[in-house]
Write an enzyme that holds these catalytic residues in place. Structure first.
Site, PDB file in Angstrom:
ATOM      1  N   TYR A 171       0.884  -1.175   0.000  1.00 13.84           N
ATOM      2  CA  TYR A 171       0.000   0.000   0.000  1.00 13.84           C
ATOM      3  C   TYR A 171       0.918   1.219   0.000  1.00 13.84           C
ATOM      4  O   TYR A 171       1.552   1.528   1.019  1.00 13.84           O
ATOM      5  CB  TYR A 171      -0.855  -0.073   1.258  1.00 13.84           C
ATOM      6  N   VAL A 225       1.317   4.866  -0.049  1.00  7.66           N
ATOM      7  CA  VAL A 225       0.702   6.181   0.137  1.00  7.66           C
ATOM      8  C   VAL A 225       1.718   7.188   0.677  1.00  7.66           C
ATOM      9  O   VAL A 225       1.925   8.259   0.108  1.00  7.66           O
ATOM     10  CB  VAL A 225      -0.525   6.069   1.083  1.00  7.66           C
ATOM     11  N   THR A 226       2.387   6.829   1.791  1.00 11.86           N
ATOM     12  CA  THR A 226       3.293   7.774   2.460  1.00 11.86           C
ATOM     13  C   THR A 226       4.455   8.183   1.546  1.00 11.86           C
ATOM     14  O   THR A 226       4.934   7.386   0.739  1.00 11.86           O
ATOM     15  CB  THR A 226       3.859   7.122   3.741  1.00 11.86           C
ATOM     16  N   ARG A 259      -8.173   0.646  10.874  1.00 14.46           N
ATOM     17  CA  ARG A 259      -7.747   1.052  12.217  1.00 14.46           C
ATOM     18  C   ARG A 259      -8.176   0.017  13.252  1.00 14.46           C
ATOM     19  O   ARG A 259      -7.501  -0.163  14.267  1.00 14.46           O
ATOM     20  CB  ARG A 259      -8.250   2.461  12.525  1.00 14.46           C
ATOM     21  N   GLU A 303      -0.700   3.901  10.190  1.00 13.82           N
ATOM     22  CA  GLU A 303      -2.168   3.941  10.031  1.00 13.82           C
ATOM     23  C   GLU A 303      -2.796   5.060  10.878  1.00 13.82           C
ATOM     24  O   GLU A 303      -3.870   4.890  11.451  1.00 13.82           O
ATOM     25  CB  GLU A 303      -2.751   2.581  10.410  1.00 13.82           C
TER      26      GLU A 303
HETATM   27  C1  LIG Z   1       7.403   0.295   9.851  1.00 15.02           C
HETATM   28  C2  LIG Z   1       6.519   1.198   9.067  1.00 15.02           C
HETATM   29  C3  LIG Z   1       5.636   0.672   8.140  1.00 15.02           C
HETATM   30  C4  LIG Z   1       4.831   1.526   7.381  1.00 15.02           C
HETATM   31  N1  LIG Z   1       4.033   0.999   6.396  1.00 15.02           N
HETATM   32  C5  LIG Z   1       3.418   1.845   5.528  1.00 15.02           C
HETATM   33  C6  LIG Z   1       2.744   1.331   4.366  1.00 15.02           C
HETATM   34  O1  LIG Z   1       2.677   0.117   4.140  1.00 15.02           O
HETATM   35  N2  LIG Z   1       2.184   2.221   3.509  1.00 15.02           N
HETATM   36  C7  LIG Z   1       2.236   3.567   3.715  1.00 15.02           C
HETATM   37  O2  LIG Z   1       1.719   4.309   2.894  1.00 15.02           O
HETATM   38  N3  LIG Z   1       2.849   4.083   4.819  1.00 15.02           N
HETATM   39  C8  LIG Z   1       3.452   3.256   5.717  1.00 15.02           C
HETATM   40  N4  LIG Z   1       4.109   3.764   6.812  1.00 15.02           N
HETATM   41  C9  LIG Z   1       4.128   5.207   7.027  1.00 15.02           C
HETATM   42  C10 LIG Z   1       3.347   5.658   8.254  1.00 15.02           C
HETATM   43  O3  LIG Z   1       1.976   5.548   8.018  1.00 15.02           O
HETATM   44  C11 LIG Z   1       3.814   7.086   8.583  1.00 15.02           C
HETATM   45  O4  LIG Z   1       5.113   6.966   9.123  1.00 15.02           O
HETATM   46  C12 LIG Z   1       2.896   7.806   9.532  1.00 15.02           C
HETATM   47  O5  LIG Z   1       1.687   8.102   8.890  1.00 15.02           O
HETATM   48  C13 LIG Z   1       3.498   9.095  10.078  1.00 15.02           C
HETATM   49  O6  LIG Z   1       4.045   9.879   9.068  1.00 15.02           O
HETATM   50  P1  LIG Z   1       5.549  10.443   9.238  1.00 15.02           P
HETATM   51  O7  LIG Z   1       6.409   9.295   9.574  1.00 15.02           O
HETATM   52  O8  LIG Z   1       5.889  11.238   8.045  1.00 15.02           O
HETATM   53  O9  LIG Z   1       5.482  11.371  10.525  1.00 15.02           O
HETATM   54  P2  LIG Z   1       5.016  12.905  10.600  1.00 15.02           P
HETATM   55  O10 LIG Z   1       3.715  13.070   9.916  1.00 15.02           O
HETATM   56  O11 LIG Z   1       6.130  13.789  10.202  1.00 15.02           O
HETATM   57  O12 LIG Z   1       4.781  13.049  12.165  1.00 15.02           O
HETATM   58  C14 LIG Z   1       5.849  13.196  13.105  1.00 15.02           C
HETATM   59  C15 LIG Z   1       5.234  13.483  14.478  1.00 15.02           C
HETATM   60  O13 LIG Z   1       4.483  14.702  14.425  1.00 15.02           O
HETATM   61  C16 LIG Z   1       3.148  14.479  14.836  1.00 15.02           C
HETATM   62  N5  LIG Z   1       2.260  15.319  14.028  1.00 15.02           N
HETATM   63  C17 LIG Z   1       2.107  15.309  12.685  1.00 15.02           C
HETATM   64  N6  LIG Z   1       1.174  16.189  12.310  1.00 15.02           N
HETATM   65  C18 LIG Z   1       0.724  16.778  13.440  1.00 15.02           C
HETATM   66  C19 LIG Z   1      -0.265  17.762  13.713  1.00 15.02           C
HETATM   67  N7  LIG Z   1      -1.000  18.315  12.750  1.00 15.02           N
HETATM   68  N8  LIG Z   1      -0.455  18.120  14.996  1.00 15.02           N
HETATM   69  C20 LIG Z   1       0.259  17.562  15.994  1.00 15.02           C
HETATM   70  N9  LIG Z   1       1.188  16.620  15.802  1.00 15.02           N
HETATM   71  C21 LIG Z   1       1.420  16.227  14.540  1.00 15.02           C
HETATM   72  C22 LIG Z   1       2.911  13.004  14.581  1.00 15.02           C
HETATM   73  O14 LIG Z   1       1.858  12.505  15.381  1.00 15.02           O
HETATM   74  C23 LIG Z   1       4.255  12.425  14.950  1.00 15.02           C
HETATM   75  O15 LIG Z   1       4.333  12.281  16.337  1.00 15.02           O
HETATM   76  C24 LIG Z   1       4.889   2.924   7.601  1.00 15.02           C
HETATM   77  C25 LIG Z   1       5.763   3.443   8.565  1.00 15.02           C
HETATM   78  C26 LIG Z   1       6.581   2.604   9.272  1.00 15.02           C
HETATM   79  C27 LIG Z   1       7.556   3.210  10.251  1.00 15.02           C
END
Ligand SMILES: Cc1cc2nc3c(=O)[nH]c(=O)nc-3n(C[C@H](O)[C@H](O)[C@H](O)COP(=O)(O)OP(=O)(O)OC[C@H]3O[C@@H](n4cnc5c(N)ncnc54)[C@H](O)[C@@H]3O)c2cc1C
Length: 554
Positions: free
Chosen positions: A145, A147-148, A267, A389
């Site tokens: 999947y 997306v990120t 979720r 997620e």
């Molecule tokens: C092991 C692993 C597997 C994954 N698998 C997938 C996958 O299969 N497919 C996919 O698409 N993605 C996947 N992901 C991505 C995952 O969904 C993202 O890491 C997650 O959504 C957070 O995004 P980010 O890491 O960019 O953190 P950020 O969005 O940069 O967030 C960093 C911190 O800031 C906080 N924050 C962000 N925005 C706000 C706000 N508006 N107000 C207050 N606090 C905030 C967050 O809660 C977090 O604590 C995976 C990630 C990991 C580590």
């Protein structure tokens, strides 16, 4: 399954078995769970789990067996008309929980396939479902999947991956060229197929992209803190051409809606991961505490030990389970969406799972800090569940915004109605007080728009999750007449007490901390919210904890 289940809090509805349209029957679900356990015993014993973790290795052979013709576990989350089993919410909950108990890395790798197929299930045309889901069912394809992105994590809408339309001689869009980098993709390096979110002129849209397409590059394998048996990589798309019929739904701009539409399911799945991992950790702690002697007694005989490191976690995990079961029933009854409930389930269950795993290390003392009892691995594994997620903070934002709106619209009736559902119940006294106090807190907060302060909003959301799980748990405990009824009864009361205390104390803190309310207004709130009664609801808590330890020790 019972014949009647309580409907959602506040709905006043009851679902009958006849209304449950989705999911496997009890026998089929038991068969799936048993198959899973048998394979795990054979292929994923403790030594193998620790080796996969130490070597940071994806278990290809195990995955092939799970997806192979003899087991076909992936069929669970594929619809029947494409050759799947048409599993529902309850099935997803139980299988995810069981897999997380075994190994959260493998669970993540496997259930990422469920996540990957969701955009097709939700948004695909009939032909697309037959074509892609049919192949996934038959060939046991691994799906990712995607997306990120490096700069689009929580804020998915800021994605930079582009799908540029290519038109034919008549000006009709015949294909798209996808360019961009996807980050942290589970199964990224091992998938046969990706569902990719990319920007089109009509807005974000999902595409089905085969791994064999020209222009796909896999980034290096991420070295992770936990779930090391899952494969996580960047996936880089450079001018990857796909035909127009690979646009899911054949219309541009529905990608974000398609992603949102399945949050109730996805979720719930991650909530079940938190639940399963937390339960496994606490079960290990309970077992260890019966074996380990210190000061002439087993640890389990020490009240300070049990009431700090075991009891609160058993209670919170059971509360999480009650809430997850409610969502599963509603999904299986045909309800759509449930984004806010999915957010509450994930927030509460994954935070509870993390706290439980942390306590399990402490309960094992120095041995917990080593690999021997596996609790430190569970702790590392479960850590991801509050991040992927939807991070806990993003969920708090969703819950807070929605519940604030619901309270204002209903003039506080939203939580008062919820309170009413359990006010006459044996287990619901404290939960009732908690819900009524939360209604008053939301209403007073609204007078100065306090929830616009993000910290206040997050705290209100956390309290909403405490209260709603307490109400749901009380409903479950009242309904239960099994041999476990005393256990549920005590846990539900304890969770209600904790929720009532939390709403009163956190509520007072929020109001004082904001500096927006004078002492008279705060005094009126304390009366309206029955502040003293919320605290007094804890009378008898210690005896309940003592009794719970007796039950757990049987
Ligand atoms: C092991 C692993 C597997 C994954 N698998 C997938 C996958 O299969 N497919 C996919 O698409 N993605 C996947 N992901 C991505 C995952 O969904 C993202 O890491 C997650 O959504 C957070 O995004 P980010 O890491 O960019 O953190 P950020 O969005 O940069 O967030 C960093 C911190 O800031 C906080 N924050 C962000 N925005 C706000 C706000 N508006 N107000 C207050 N606090 C905030 C967050 O809660 C977090 O604590 C995976 C990630 C990991 C580590």
């Amino acid at each position: 399954m019972d014949n009647a289940h309580p409907g959602p809090p506040g709905s006043g509805e009851t679902m009958t078995l006849e209304q449950q349209t989705l999911g496997l029957d009890d026998e089929s679900l038991d068969f799936v769970l048993q198959t899973l356990k048998t394979i795990a015993e054979r292929k994923l014993d403790a030594e193998t789990r620790m080796r996969l973790d130490a070597e940071d290795t994806f278990p290809s052979e195990l995955m092939q067996e799970l997806l192979g013709p003899e087991v076909g576990l992936h069929l669970l989350f594929l619809p029947e008309d494409v050759g799947g089993l048409g599993g529902g919410g309850r099935d997803l909950l139980r299988v995810s929980e069981e897999m997380a108990r075994i190994d959260l890395g493998v669970a993540t790798a496997f259930l990422a396939i469920a996540l990957g197929v969701d955009p097709i299930i939700v948004g695909g045309t009939h032909e697309q479902k037959q074509r892609w889901l049919g192949r996934i069912a038959e060939e046991g394809m691994i799906v990712g999947y995607a997306v990120t992105e490096p700069a689009a994590g929580s804020n998915v809408a800021s994605l930079a991956t582009i799908a540029e339309p290519i038109t034919d001689s008549e000006g009709k869009v015949s294909a798209y060229k996808i360019t961009g980098t996807k980050q942290f993709i589970t199964n990224g390096g091992v998938a046969d197929l990706y569902t990719v979110l990319a920007k089109t002129p009509g807005g974000p849209s999902f595409f089905v992209v085969e791994r064999s397409a020209a222009g796909i590059d896999i980034g290096s394998h991420e070295v992770k803190h936990g779930i090391r048996a899952s494969n996580t990589t960047q996936v880089i798309f450079e001018d990857v051409e796909v035909t127009a019929d690979q646009l899911i739904g054949l219309e541009e701009g529905h990608g974000l809606n398609q992603a949102n539409a399945v949050f109730g399911f996805t979720r719930l799945m991650v909530a079940a991961f938190g639940l399963g991992a937390g339960e496994e950790a606490i079960d290990r702690a309970i077992q260890y505490a019966h074996e380990r002697m210190q000061f002439g007694e087993i640890l389990f005989a020490k009240q300070g030990f049990t009431h700090k490191l075991i009891v609160p976690h058993v209670v919170r995990l059971e509360a999480a389970r009650a809430y997850c079961e409610m969502i599963a029933r509603r999904l299986d009854g045909g309800e759509k969406g449930l984004q806010v409930e999915g957010a509450i389930a994930k927030l509460f269950a994954t935070e509870a799972g993390n706290e439980a795993a942390d306590a399990a290390i402490q309960a094992h003392g120095g041995y917990g800090y080593t690999h021997e009892y596996e609790v430190e691995k569970i702790r590392r594994d479960v850590r991801i569940t509050t991040i992927y997620e939807g991070t806990s903070e993003i969920l708090q934002s969703i819950i807070g915004t929605h519940r604030w709106r619901m309270n204002v619209r209903s003039k506080g009736q939203f939580y008062r109605d919820m309170a009413q559902k359990v006010q006459d119940s044996a287990t619901g006294t404290a939960a009732t007080l908690a819900a009524q106090a939360l209604a008053e807190l939301f209403m007073l907060s609204h007078t100065t728009k306090l929830p616009r302060e993000q910290w206040a909003m997050f705290e209100l959301a956390r309290l909403a999750a405490e209260v709603e799980t307490a109400i749901q748990f009380s409903l479950k405990a009242d309904e239960d007449s099994s041999q476990q009824s005393e256990f549920f009864d005590i846990c539900a009361r304890l969770h209600g007490m904790s929720a009532a205390r939390d709403v009163a104390q956190t509520g007072l803190r929020l109001l004082l901390a904001s500096g927006r309310y004078d002492s008279d207004v705060i005094k009126q709130w304390r009366e309206a919210a029955a502040f003293e009664a919320c605290l007094a609801a804890s009378v008898g808590e210690m005896a309940l904890m003592d009794r719970l330890v007796e039950i757990l020790g049987r």
